[in-house]
Design a protein around this motif. Structure first.
Motif, short mmCIF file in Angstrom:
data_model
loop_
_atom_site.label_atom_id
_atom_site.label_comp_id
_atom_site.label_asym_id
_atom_site.label_seq_id
_atom_site.Cartn_x
_atom_site.Cartn_y
_atom_site.Cartn_z
N ASP A 170 0.82 -1.21 0.00
CA ASP A 170 0.00 0.00 0.00
C ASP A 170 0.85 1.27 0.00
O ASP A 170 0.55 2.24 -0.70
CB ASP A 170 -0.92 -0.01 1.22
N LEU A 171 1.94 1.28 0.78
CA LEU A 171 2.78 2.47 0.91
C LEU A 171 4.06 2.38 0.09
O LEU A 171 4.89 3.29 0.14
CB LEU A 171 3.13 2.71 2.38
N ALA A 172 4.23 1.29 -0.66
CA ALA A 172 5.41 1.09 -1.50
C ALA A 172 6.70 1.23 -0.70
O ALA A 172 7.62 1.96 -1.07
CB ALA A 172 5.40 2.08 -2.66
N ILE A 173 6.76 0.52 0.42
CA ILE A 173 7.93 0.55 1.29
C ILE A 173 8.91 -0.53 0.85
O ILE A 173 8.50 -1.66 0.57
CB ILE A 173 7.52 0.34 2.76
N GLU A 174 10.18 -0.20 0.82
CA GLU A 174 11.19 -1.20 0.49
C GLU A 174 11.28 -2.23 1.61
O GLU A 174 11.12 -1.91 2.78
CB GLU A 174 12.55 -0.54 0.28
N GLU A 175 11.56 -3.47 1.21
CA GLU A 175 11.57 -4.57 2.18
C GLU A 175 12.59 -4.34 3.29
O GLU A 175 12.35 -4.69 4.45
CB GLU A 175 11.87 -5.88 1.46
N GLU A 176 13.74 -3.73 2.97
CA GLU A 176 14.76 -3.48 3.98
C GLU A 176 14.29 -2.51 5.06
O GLU A 176 14.75 -2.53 6.19
CB GLU A 176 16.04 -2.94 3.33
N LEU A 205 -10.09 -8.46 5.83
CA LEU A 205 -11.53 -8.41 5.61
C LEU A 205 -12.15 -7.02 5.67
O LEU A 205 -13.31 -6.86 5.29
CB LEU A 205 -12.23 -9.32 6.63
N THR A 206 -11.41 -5.99 6.15
CA THR A 206 -12.01 -4.65 6.24
C THR A 206 -11.58 -3.79 5.06
O THR A 206 -10.55 -4.03 4.44
CB THR A 206 -11.60 -3.95 7.55
N SER A 207 -12.37 -2.75 4.80
CA SER A 207 -12.08 -1.87 3.66
C SER A 207 -10.84 -1.02 3.89
O SER A 207 -10.14 -0.66 2.95
CB SER A 207 -13.28 -0.96 3.38
N SER A 208 -10.58 -0.66 5.16
CA SER A 208 -9.40 0.16 5.45
C SER A 208 -8.15 -0.68 5.67
O SER A 208 -7.06 -0.13 5.87
CB SER A 208 -9.65 1.03 6.70
N HIS A 209 -8.28 -1.99 5.63
CA HIS A 209 -7.16 -2.92 5.71
C HIS A 209 -6.28 -2.64 6.94
O HIS A 209 -6.76 -2.61 8.06
CB HIS A 209 -6.35 -2.87 4.41
N TRP A 210 -4.97 -2.42 6.73
CA TRP A 210 -4.04 -2.29 7.85
C TRP A 210 -4.30 -1.08 8.72
O TRP A 210 -3.97 -1.06 9.91
CB TRP A 210 -2.60 -2.25 7.35
#
Length: 568
Positions: free
Chosen positions: A68-74, A190-195
């Motif tokens: 969702d936020l395009a965060i790098e895995e590191e 399961l929710t629309s706002s997810h995390w």
């Protein structure tokens, strides 16, 4: 050989000043209704649940946050590490503040931090903002947990009610782990706002806890210490030292050149030096004030943040219990972390399916703490600690022998059931032991010290010392084994390990669990060697092998008893 209690010694003076506080606590207890007492326990336990679930719920949401936020895995791990660093490394500091200026005040400040920064995390638009807010969110946990321990210790004098209160509070750790995993998986999937819903839930729950604490908690009892000043030098040294050490333990394996990376080596050395300076500074302050209490009025000689003599209480068994807790949580966290990765990365299960497999931890954890509350006044400490750590070792061994083709009920289920015995038995009986062997005005600091050695919550990349150590060692074992097994198959593993053969990963998962089992077995050995003569720590019975002279006298006065003499 016997000796009379001497309140004229420095420790005796300190004890004498605290006796009026004990009487005040007794008055509070006499005036408080049973319903209000129940709500005190529920509120403190709920604070523990929220603190633990703030990590587990985010951990299981990491893949969704990454996309969702395009965060790098590191950088993704900092969403967990930021909370863990602040909540784990500030425990001693906030424990001292709670003892000095009021545990209810510290609890309410911590709760407000949880509410404000949980909401902020829910509205974050990028990874950096979210990581920073997570760090501030962890400050709330650092304030609420030691103050909760102090509130319970003062609200319930040694009795069956205290045993039940501490056992219930201890149940908040496994319940929080399970709650965070379950709610995090459900809300994320399961929710629309997810995390984001995970953080909204944390804010709402913290708000309810704050209102409950405001209504149910007793008014703060003034500290019995004559000089109410904070040891800012000691607080700075220990906080910086712990942050550096925990940071290195979490980053050492993923740094550009691993543990050989220059900044990792430098930070580790600095962290160890800082902690060493802290211990030397605290020893100096304690010696100066014990020799001449009037020196405490000087700005350069405040009361120590943590008396080193605290470790030697109960003839050194306080230190033994802390080390056992450290080793047991290293085993528990190592098991939890690698089991979740095994389910999600090896068996490729969804977050909800993974969550379902951890439900037995929630049920058995509650039953374990109920059992401790009922029989802690009948069985010696070594029974709880020894058997608990052995069962934790058994759980890790079961997963070390797992057959992926076998049904969940053959290895996964019994392992999940057994793993919580050590966590709950050690935490429940350990917190009762800590409260019994510490003086009234240092309950929050003693609780913060115990919490610093543990901080039980599954799947954290770093946290307090026990968690960081356990994850670091098992991660080193896993990576080493995967590299070795991959080399045998002619595969060079890349930096992220994504191209490692599945067979090599399986061997790594198993060896990581053997390492967790070794931690638990070492804890069991220490319990057998040093806790055999401790006896029973529950209720208000005086246990000669456990309590220091000062603590025994404090408990005697709190129960309107008189101890004319004691055997050495």
């Amino acid at each position: 050989m016997s000796k009379e209690l001497n309140l004229a010694t420095p420790s005796g003076k300190e004890l004498g000043r605290s006796l009026s506080n004990i009487e005040t606590v007794k008055d509070h207890d006499a005036q408080r209704s049973r319903l209000r007492s129940i709500f005190i326990v529920i509120t403190c336990t709920a604070a523990m649940v929220v603190n633990i679930s703030n990590t587990t719920s985010v951990s299981i949401s990491l893949p969704t946050i990454e996309k969702d936020l395009a965060i790098e895995e590191e950088q993704l791990q900092w969403l967990v590490s930021a909370y863990s660093l602040s909540s784990g490394c500030l425990l001693l500091f906030f424990g001292r503040l709670a003892d000095l200026y009021g545990r209810k005040k510290a609890f309410m400040v911590g709760t407000l931090c949880q509410i404000a920064f949980s909401l902020g995390c829910g509205f974050a638009k990028d990874g950096l903002t979210l990581a920073v807010l997570r760090g501030f969110q962890g400050v709330g946990g650092a304030a609420t947990i030691p103050s909760s321990l102090g509130i319970l210790a003062h609200a319930f004098p040694p009795s069956r009610a205290r045993s039940i209160a501490f056992a219930t509070f201890a149940a908040g750790a496994p319940v929080g782990g399970a709650f965070g995993t379950i709610i995090g998986g459900v809300l994320t999937q399961l929710t629309s706002s997810h995390w984001r819903a995970v953080f909204y839930m944390a804010a709402a729950t913290s708000a309810v806890i704050g209102v409950s604490g405001l209504i149910s908690f007793d008014a703060d009892v003034p500290s019995s210490e004559l000089v109410k000043r904070v040891d800012w030098i000691g607080a700075s040294l220990v906080t910086i030292g712990l942050v550096l050490i925990v940071f290195v333990l979490g980053q050492g394996e993923i740094a550009s050149d691993g543990w050989k990376t220059p900044y990792i080596i430098v930070l580790l050395i600095l962290g160890v030096i800082m902690v060493g300076l802290f211990l030397a500074w605290e020893w100096r302050l304690e010696q100066i004030i014990d020799d001449d209490p009037s020196r405490a009025t000087s700005m350069w000689t405040p009361p120590p943040l943590m008396r080193l003599s605290l470790w030697s209480r109960a003839k050194g068994r306080m230190a033994v219990v802390l080390v056992i807790a450290f080793l047991n949580w290293s085993a528990f966290i190592g098991w939890s972390f690698w089991v979740q990765l095994y389910y999600q990365n090896y068996l490729l299960l969804t977050p909800v399916n993974t969550m379902i497999r951890f439900i037995p931890m929630f049920v058995v954890g509650c039953l374990c703490n109920f059992f401790v509350a009922m029989v802690v006044a009948k069985l010696p400490l070594v029974i709880f600690v020894g058997n608990g750590t052995l069962l934790t070792a058994t759980a890790a061994i079961l997963f070390a022998l797992i057959d992926p083709s076998a049904t969940y009920w053959a290895f996964g289920f019994p392992s999940t059931v057994l793993i919580v015995f050590g966590a709950d038995f050690v935490y429940s009986s350990g917190t009762i032991f800590i409260a019994k062997t510490s003086l009234p005005h240092e309950h929050s600091v003693a609780g913060a010290l115990f919490q610093t050695m543990t901080q039980a919550s599954p799947r954290e990349t770093t946290n307090a010392i026990g968690t960081a150590f356990g994850l670091t060692i098992t991660t080193i074992v896993f990576n080493t084994v995967v590299d070795r097994e991959s080399a045998k198959l002619g595969v060079t593993v890349n930096s992220s390990g994504t191209n490692a053969p599945m067979s090599a990963q399986l061997v790594g998962y198993k060896d990581a669990q053997w390492t967790s089992a070794a931690f638990a077995l070492m804890a069991a050995l220490l319990a057998a060697l040093f806790l055999r003569t401790v006896g029973i720590v529950g209720h208000n019975k005086v246990i000669r092998h456990v309590d220091s002279d000062q603590t025994m006298a404090a408990h005697a006065v709190s129960n309107d008893a008189v101890i004319p003499a004691m055997s050495n």
